[in-house]
Design an enzyme around this catalytic site. Sequence first.
Site, PDB file in Angstrom:
ATOM      1  CG  ASN A  58      -1.777   1.200   1.354  1.00 15.69           C
ATOM      2  OD1 ASN A  58      -1.866   1.984   0.405  1.00 15.69           O
ATOM      3  ND2 ASN A  58      -2.427   1.372   2.501  1.00 15.69           N
ATOM      4  CD1 TRP A  59       3.638   1.018  -2.874  1.00 15.09           C
ATOM      5  CD2 TRP A  59       3.749   2.270  -4.737  1.00 15.09           C
ATOM      6  NE1 TRP A  59       4.433   0.356  -3.766  1.00 15.09           N
ATOM      7  CE2 TRP A  59       4.526   1.094  -4.925  1.00 15.09           C
ATOM      8  CE3 TRP A  59       3.665   3.188  -5.787  1.00 15.09           C
ATOM      9  CZ2 TRP A  59       5.207   0.836  -6.113  1.00 15.09           C
ATOM     10  CZ3 TRP A  59       4.343   2.925  -6.974  1.00 15.09           C
ATOM     11  CH2 TRP A  59       5.110   1.763  -7.126  1.00 15.09           C
ATOM     12  CE  LYS A  60      -0.425   3.360   4.613  1.00 11.61           C
ATOM     13  NZ  LYS A  60      -0.466   3.500   6.054  1.00 11.61           N
ATOM     14  CB  SER A  73       4.525  -1.820  12.130  1.00 10.42           C
ATOM     15  OG  SER A  73       4.140  -0.472  12.369  1.00 10.42           O
ATOM     16  CG  HIS A 121      -6.116   2.151   4.757  1.00  9.61           C
ATOM     17  ND1 HIS A 121      -5.738   3.126   5.646  1.00  9.61           N
ATOM     18  CD2 HIS A 121      -5.118   1.237   4.737  1.00  9.61           C
ATOM     19  CE1 HIS A 121      -4.540   2.811   6.136  1.00  9.61           C
ATOM     20  NE2 HIS A 121      -4.148   1.670   5.598  1.00  9.61           N
ATOM     21  CD  GLU A 134      -4.017  -2.245   7.129  1.00  7.16           C
ATOM     22  OE1 GLU A 134      -2.890  -2.492   6.711  1.00  7.16           O
ATOM     23  OE2 GLU A 134      -4.642  -1.210   6.845  1.00  7.16           O
ATOM     24  N   GLY A 139       2.454  -0.966   4.403  1.00  6.03           N
ATOM     25  CA  GLY A 139       2.638   0.436   4.028  1.00  6.03           C
ATOM     26  C   GLY A 139       4.110   0.764   3.894  1.00  6.03           C
ATOM     27  N   GLY A 140       4.679   1.326   4.941  1.00 10.41           N
ATOM     28  CA  GLY A 140       6.056   1.838   4.913  1.00 10.41           C
ATOM     29  C   GLY A 140       7.064   0.894   4.282  1.00 10.41           C
ATOM     30  N   GLY A 178       1.902   2.339  10.830  1.00 11.19           N
ATOM     31  CA  GLY A 178       2.895   3.402  10.705  1.00 11.19           C
ATOM     32  C   GLY A 178       3.549   3.788  12.021  1.00 11.19           C
ATOM     33  CD  GLU A 227      -3.299   5.688   6.392  1.00  9.89           C
ATOM     34  OE1 GLU A 227      -3.200   5.742   5.154  1.00  9.89           O
ATOM     35  OE2 GLU A 227      -2.448   5.134   7.121  1.00  9.89           O
TER      36      GLU A 227
HETATM   37  P1  PGA Z   1       2.336   0.365   7.743  1.00  8.72           P
HETATM   38  O1  PGA Z   1       0.915   0.621   7.050  1.00  8.72           O
HETATM   39  O2  PGA Z   1       2.867  -0.936   7.203  1.00  8.72           O
HETATM   40  O3  PGA Z   1       3.179   1.540   7.367  1.00  8.72           O
HETATM   41  O4  PGA Z   1       2.091   0.273   9.218  1.00  8.72           O
HETATM   42  C1  PGA Z   1       0.027  -0.430   6.827  1.00  8.72           C
HETATM   43  C2  PGA Z   1      -1.227   0.101   6.175  1.00  8.72           C
HETATM   44  O5  PGA Z   1      -1.690   1.171   6.554  1.00  8.72           O
HETATM   45  O6  PGA Z   1      -1.789  -0.533   5.261  1.00  8.72           O
END
Ligand code: PGA
Length: 255
Positions: free
Chosen positions: A9-11, A217, A99, A171, A238-239, A177, A101
């Site tokens: 997930n590049w966001k 994470s 998601h 999640e 994500g990251g 994050g 967010e």
């Molecule tokens: P993260 O994000 O791996 O940076 O914690 C995961 C996500 O939000 O899908």
Amino acid sequence: MRKQIAAANWKMNLTYQQGEKLLDEILKAGFDLKEHQYALFAVPFPYLLMTRSEVEEEFSSHFAAAAQNCHHKKSGAFTGEVSAEMLHSMNINYCVVGHSERREYNGETNSILAEKVNACLDNFITPVFCCGEPLSIRESGTQNDYVAAQLKESLFHLPAEKISTLIIAYEPIWAIGTGKTASTAQAQEMHQYLRSVLADQYGKEVADLIPILYGGSVKAANAKELFASPDVDGGLVGGASLVAAEFVEIIRALK
Ligand code: PGA
């Protein structure tokens, strides 16, 4: 075996050129994927076609581009939005839905997400449906009820033959994050619980078909241990998905 999936997930990260370079680096690592192993790349809308052609050229049936969102309505006066039908017309077959967010910053409720899931399925797109509790809920010990309600309110209107095609991503918001991963035991416990909720509604056979990814994470250093749990079918990342060497190892950590 149930599908095992590493989903990036590049966001809202990376320029187009940086995205191309990252994909090149990941793909050139080479993979010897088993029949049931897949990787998805949820990239910003303008990068979807580039991503699709890059990943499909190399690993056509096992790698795919995914959208990070779509609108819940079919079409109309929604400036700046992208519909599921548009994604389908670009041969995009996956979309992240709900998601945390987007729930938080875009006011997406369980009932809007039910509509998004329908919009995806009506357009042959597999939703990667996200759920997960905030820290306050985890601390109050009511996380199971909270996450089960997210599934019930957004998914349980679906008939068995539809829900069985979904991907779910658990999640916990406190782990996204933050560098603070749920322990393997916490992830397995929730995944097993969610599978039991699905089984109560749809039967064990259907529940056993649905991949449940863990997100929060995930990195190369913890992926193998997390994915080894019987009910953890991969990760939404994500990251660490923005670093080629990390995501390569995460794909290789699939069971
Ligand atoms: P993260 O994000 O791996 O940076 O914690 C995961 C996500 O939000 O899908």
